[in-house]
Design a protein around this motif. Structure first.
Motif, PDB file in Angstrom:
ATOM      1  N   ALA A 147       0.825  -1.210   0.000  1.00  0.00           N
ATOM      2  CA  ALA A 147       0.000   0.000   0.000  1.00  0.00           C
ATOM      3  C   ALA A 147       0.859   1.259   0.000  1.00  0.00           C
ATOM      4  CB  ALA A 147      -0.938  -0.017   1.202  1.00  0.00           C
ATOM      5  N   ALA A 166       2.651   1.626  -3.410  1.00  0.00           N
ATOM      6  CA  ALA A 166       1.669   1.999  -4.432  1.00  0.00           C
ATOM      7  C   ALA A 166       1.377   3.487  -4.380  1.00  0.00           C
ATOM      8  CB  ALA A 166       0.382   1.193  -4.243  1.00  0.00           C
ATOM      9  N   ILE A 220      -3.380  -2.174  -6.863  1.00  0.00           N
ATOM     10  CA  ILE A 220      -2.611  -3.225  -6.197  1.00  0.00           C
ATOM     11  C   ILE A 220      -3.258  -4.550  -6.572  1.00  0.00           C
ATOM     12  CG2 ILE A 220      -1.847  -4.231  -4.009  1.00  0.00           C
ATOM     13  CD1 ILE A 220      -2.117  -1.431  -2.761  1.00  0.00           C
ATOM     14  N   HIS A 235     -13.102  -0.182   0.737  1.00  0.00           N
ATOM     15  CA  HIS A 235     -12.073  -0.348   1.770  1.00  0.00           C
ATOM     16  C   HIS A 235     -12.691  -0.299   3.160  1.00  0.00           C
ATOM     17  CE1 HIS A 235      -8.700  -0.275  -0.960  1.00  0.00           C
ATOM     18  NE2 HIS A 235      -9.086   0.865  -1.499  1.00  0.00           N
ATOM     19  N   SER A 240      -5.101  -1.433   4.642  1.00  0.00           N
ATOM     20  CA  SER A 240      -6.420  -1.038   4.133  1.00  0.00           C
ATOM     21  C   SER A 240      -6.651   0.461   4.305  1.00  0.00           C
ATOM     22  CB  SER A 240      -7.521  -1.822   4.855  1.00  0.00           C
ATOM     23  OG  SER A 240      -7.489  -3.180   4.499  1.00  0.00           O
ATOM     24  N   SER A 255      -4.601   2.373   1.753  1.00  0.00           N
ATOM     25  CA  SER A 255      -5.205   2.266   0.427  1.00  0.00           C
ATOM     26  C   SER A 255      -6.437   3.149   0.322  1.00  0.00           C
ATOM     27  CB  SER A 255      -5.573   0.805   0.140  1.00  0.00           C
ATOM     28  OG  SER A 255      -4.430  -0.021   0.168  1.00  0.00           O
ATOM     29  N   ILE A 281      -6.496   3.982  -3.591  1.00  0.00           N
ATOM     30  CA  ILE A 281      -5.828   2.964  -4.410  1.00  0.00           C
ATOM     31  C   ILE A 281      -6.707   1.716  -4.437  1.00  0.00           C
ATOM     32  CG2 ILE A 281      -3.769   1.545  -4.721  1.00  0.00           C
ATOM     33  CD1 ILE A 281      -2.306   3.620  -2.916  1.00  0.00           C
ATOM     34  N   LEU A 303      -7.868  -2.241  -5.153  1.00  0.00           N
ATOM     35  CA  LEU A 303      -7.255  -3.556  -5.077  1.00  0.00           C
ATOM     36  C   LEU A 303      -8.052  -4.516  -5.938  1.00  0.00           C
ATOM     37  CD1 LEU A 303      -6.413  -2.278  -2.210  1.00  0.00           C
ATOM     38  CD2 LEU A 303      -6.396  -4.612  -1.388  1.00  0.00           C
TER      39      LEU A 303
END
Length: 241
Positions: free
Chosen positions: A146, A149, A157, A186, A202, A205, A210, A212
């Motif tokens: 994370a 990224a 991701i 998330h 989490s 992200s 971001i 996943l």
């Protein structure tokens, strides 16, 4: 081919490199993963990888032995470097240029992690493998994925799982009523305590928006399918799709 993502981070667990053995590094498994990565690389996708070390050492094992947690975690970071070097060698045998960058400096075997240098490698078509976790104890390689990224501005991701094709409401191996989620937020992952990644990862992200994609690594061609935008696995983002 038109791809959905241009710059991706692939999160590989250490166990993914162990194959059916469950421990150590299985050369045939590493070669198979490398061949799939070559196909993705040939599409012009910028690929970065965060690799775990659980096939060699887990910090939790050290804790059970009475070892200091920080010491055990540092040993786990060194295990990720071994995995990264094995993966790099396999990729370069397939003529895929790659670089290993470590959070803990060991210049004889890898570059130190430098954000701008990592981005430059990606722009030049090199696969970058991030090893050594965050360089700090008490953080998992999920958190590393994370963090990296966010730092390199990755589009997604890719959470490659062993024989699990997405996120379920419970463990599908033990609960026949477990249902698979097609998409989640998330916040859902955190509030429901779903085992996608740890809470710190989490939150990172979510804060950095971001997405996943959680998918089954053991299904041949899945990495390529994900970057091409096929609807496989479970997508996690700030809004449900």
């Amino acid at each position: 081919m038109e791809t959905k993502y241009q710059r991706v981070i692939l999160k590989l667990s250490g166990e993914a490199l162990a194959g059916s053995k469950g421990f150590g590094i299985d050369p045939a498994t590493v070669q198979t993963i490398s061949q799939e990565l070559r196909e993705v690389h040939q599409l012009g996708i910028e690929v970065a990888i965060v690799v775990g070390g659980g096939n060699i050492w887990r910090g939790s094992i050290g804790s059970e032995m009475g070892m200091e947690r920080a010491q055990a975690d540092y040993m786990g970071m060194l295990a990720t470097v071994m995995n990264a070097l094995a993966l790099q060698d396999s990729l370069e045998n397939l003529e895929v240029p790659s670089r290993v960058q470590t959070s803990i400096e060991m210049r004889a075997v890898a570059e130190p992690y430098i954000r701008r240098r990592a981005i430059r490698h990606l722009q030049k078509g090199r696969v970058v493998i991030f090893a050594g976790g965050t360089g700090n104890p008490y953080f998992t390689t999920d958190t590393t994925a994370a963090l990296r990224a966010a730092e390199i501005d990755a589009d997604v991701i890719l959470m490659a799982k062993n024989n699990v094709d997405g996120v379920y409401s419970a463990d599908p191996k033990t609960d026949i009523e477990a249902t698979k989620y097609e998409s989640l937020t998330h916040l859902d992952v955190i509030s429901k305590g779903l085992k996608v990644m740890d809470a710190t990862a989490s939150s990172l992200s979510m804060d950095n928006d971001i997405p996943l994609v959680v998918f089954n690594l053991n299904e041949p061609g899945n990495i390529k399918r994900v970057v091409l935008g096929e609807n496989i696995g479970t997508t996690v983002g700030n809004q449900e799709s």
